[in-house]
Motif scaffolding. Sequence first.
Motif, short mmCIF file in Angstrom:
data_model
loop_
_atom_site.label_atom_id
_atom_site.label_comp_id
_atom_site.label_asym_id
_atom_site.label_seq_id
_atom_site.Cartn_x
_atom_site.Cartn_y
_atom_site.Cartn_z
N VAL A 274 -14.42 19.25 -0.74
CA VAL A 274 -14.83 20.30 -1.69
C VAL A 274 -14.08 20.13 -3.00
CG1 VAL A 274 -15.47 21.97 0.09
CG2 VAL A 274 -13.12 21.85 -0.69
N THR A 275 -14.58 20.79 -4.04
CA THR A 275 -13.96 20.74 -5.36
C THR A 275 -13.50 22.13 -5.76
OG1 THR A 275 -15.44 18.93 -5.96
CG2 THR A 275 -14.33 20.05 -7.76
N VAL A 276 -12.30 22.22 -6.31
CA VAL A 276 -11.73 23.50 -6.73
C VAL A 276 -12.45 24.00 -7.97
CG1 VAL A 276 -9.65 24.68 -7.53
CG2 VAL A 276 -9.47 22.89 -5.79
N GLU A 277 -12.92 25.24 -7.92
CA GLU A 277 -13.56 25.87 -9.08
C GLU A 277 -12.55 26.67 -9.89
OE1 GLU A 277 -16.66 29.40 -9.44
OE2 GLU A 277 -17.57 27.56 -8.69
N LYS A 278 -11.75 27.50 -9.18
CA LYS A 278 -10.69 28.25 -9.86
C LYS A 278 -9.70 28.78 -8.85
CE LYS A 278 -12.01 33.00 -10.58
NZ LYS A 278 -12.55 33.99 -11.50
N LEU A 279 -8.52 29.12 -9.36
CA LEU A 279 -7.47 29.68 -8.52
C LEU A 279 -7.37 31.17 -8.78
CD1 LEU A 279 -4.71 26.98 -9.06
CD2 LEU A 279 -6.27 27.19 -7.14
N LEU A 280 -7.36 31.94 -7.71
CA LEU A 280 -7.19 33.38 -7.82
C LEU A 280 -5.71 33.69 -7.69
CD1 LEU A 280 -10.13 34.30 -5.43
CD2 LEU A 280 -10.20 34.06 -7.91
N GLY A 281 -5.35 34.93 -7.79
CA GLY A 281 -3.94 35.30 -7.69
C GLY A 281 -3.27 35.21 -9.07
N ASP A 282 -2.00 35.53 -9.08
CA ASP A 282 -1.30 35.51 -10.36
C ASP A 282 0.18 35.20 -10.15
OD1 ASP A 282 -1.19 37.97 -8.99
OD2 ASP A 282 -0.41 38.98 -10.76
N ARG B 90 1.27 29.68 -9.49
CA ARG B 90 2.10 28.55 -9.95
C ARG B 90 2.46 27.64 -8.78
NH1 ARG B 90 2.55 25.15 -13.37
NH2 ARG B 90 2.29 26.74 -14.93
N ARG B 91 2.78 28.22 -7.61
CA ARG B 91 3.13 27.42 -6.44
C ARG B 91 1.95 26.57 -5.99
NH1 ARG B 91 4.32 31.12 -2.33
NH2 ARG B 91 2.33 30.67 -1.40
N ILE B 92 0.75 27.14 -5.99
CA ILE B 92 -0.45 26.39 -5.62
C ILE B 92 -0.69 25.25 -6.61
CG2 ILE B 92 -2.96 26.51 -5.37
CD1 ILE B 92 -2.53 29.40 -4.30
N MET B 93 -0.52 25.52 -7.89
CA MET B 93 -0.71 24.49 -8.91
C MET B 93 0.35 23.40 -8.77
SD MET B 93 -1.80 26.83 -12.15
CE MET B 93 -1.95 25.47 -13.29
N ASP B 94 1.57 23.76 -8.41
CA ASP B 94 2.64 22.78 -8.22
C ASP B 94 2.36 21.84 -7.05
OD1 ASP B 94 4.03 23.74 -10.38
OD2 ASP B 94 5.45 24.93 -9.19
N ILE C 275 -1.56 24.17 4.21
CA ILE C 275 -1.65 25.40 3.42
C ILE C 275 -1.85 26.59 4.35
CG2 ILE C 275 -2.96 26.61 1.64
CD1 ILE C 275 -3.82 23.92 0.56
N ARG C 276 -1.09 27.64 4.11
CA ARG C 276 -1.27 28.87 4.88
C ARG C 276 -2.63 29.49 4.58
NH1 ARG C 276 4.07 31.96 3.18
NH2 ARG C 276 3.15 31.35 1.22
N LYS C 277 -3.14 30.23 5.54
CA LYS C 277 -4.43 30.88 5.39
C LYS C 277 -4.45 31.84 4.20
CE LYS C 277 -5.86 32.46 9.31
NZ LYS C 277 -6.28 33.28 10.45
N ALA C 278 -3.35 32.53 3.99
CA ALA C 278 -3.26 33.48 2.86
C ALA C 278 -3.38 32.75 1.51
CB ALA C 278 -1.95 34.23 2.93
N ASP C 279 -2.80 31.56 1.41
CA ASP C 279 -2.91 30.77 0.18
C ASP C 279 -4.30 30.15 0.05
OD1 ASP C 279 -0.31 31.41 -0.45
OD2 ASP C 279 0.52 29.54 0.31
N ALA C 280 -4.89 29.74 1.18
CA ALA C 280 -6.22 29.14 1.15
C ALA C 280 -7.27 30.12 0.64
CB ALA C 280 -6.60 28.64 2.56
N GLU C 281 -7.07 31.41 0.88
CA GLU C 281 -8.00 32.43 0.37
C GLU C 281 -8.00 32.52 -1.14
OE1 GLU C 281 -8.55 35.96 3.53
OE2 GLU C 281 -6.54 35.84 2.63
N LEU C 282 -6.95 32.05 -1.78
CA LEU C 282 -6.83 32.14 -3.23
C LEU C 282 -7.43 30.95 -3.96
CD1 LEU C 282 -3.14 33.40 -3.40
CD2 LEU C 282 -5.23 34.76 -3.54
N ILE C 283 -7.96 29.98 -3.21
CA ILE C 283 -8.54 28.77 -3.80
C ILE C 283 -10.05 28.87 -3.70
CG2 ILE C 283 -8.62 26.26 -3.73
CD1 ILE C 283 -5.82 26.42 -2.34
N GLN C 284 -10.71 29.12 -4.82
CA GLN C 284 -12.16 29.28 -4.86
C GLN C 284 -12.80 27.91 -5.13
OE1 GLN C 284 -13.47 32.19 -7.67
NE2 GLN C 284 -15.37 32.51 -6.59
N LEU C 285 -13.88 27.62 -4.40
CA LEU C 285 -14.49 26.29 -4.42
C LEU C 285 -15.92 26.31 -4.93
CD1 LEU C 285 -13.29 25.39 -0.85
CD2 LEU C 285 -12.15 24.78 -2.98
N LYS C 286 -16.39 25.12 -5.35
CA LYS C 286 -17.79 24.94 -5.75
C LYS C 286 -18.60 24.64 -4.53
CE LYS C 286 -16.83 23.16 -10.30
NZ LYS C 286 -16.96 22.09 -11.24
#
Length: 72
Positions: A12-20, A25-29, A61-72
């Motif tokens: 899959v391809t990442v569309e955007k990251l949710l959260g703040d 920042r940790r997901i982007m790192d 990746i933890r399930k909680a973090d995976a929920e913050l990664i929105q996909l195409k």
Amino acid sequence: MTLKEVKTGQTVTVEKLLGDGAVKRRIMDMGITKGTEIYVRKVAPLGDPVEVTVRGYELSIRKADAELIQLK
């Protein structure tokens, strides 16, 4: 759709990251940014964590973090 909902073996391809803040920042790192391809290698029996391949390396990746990664 989020990374949490993807089945094993899909790419899959990442569309955007949710959260703040620090969470985003940790997901982007970890190398997960907009437009990055993610291959889902394995999902643990209870669904947590999810093992993926990102930019040539393996990552869990933890399930909680995976929920913050929105996909195409």
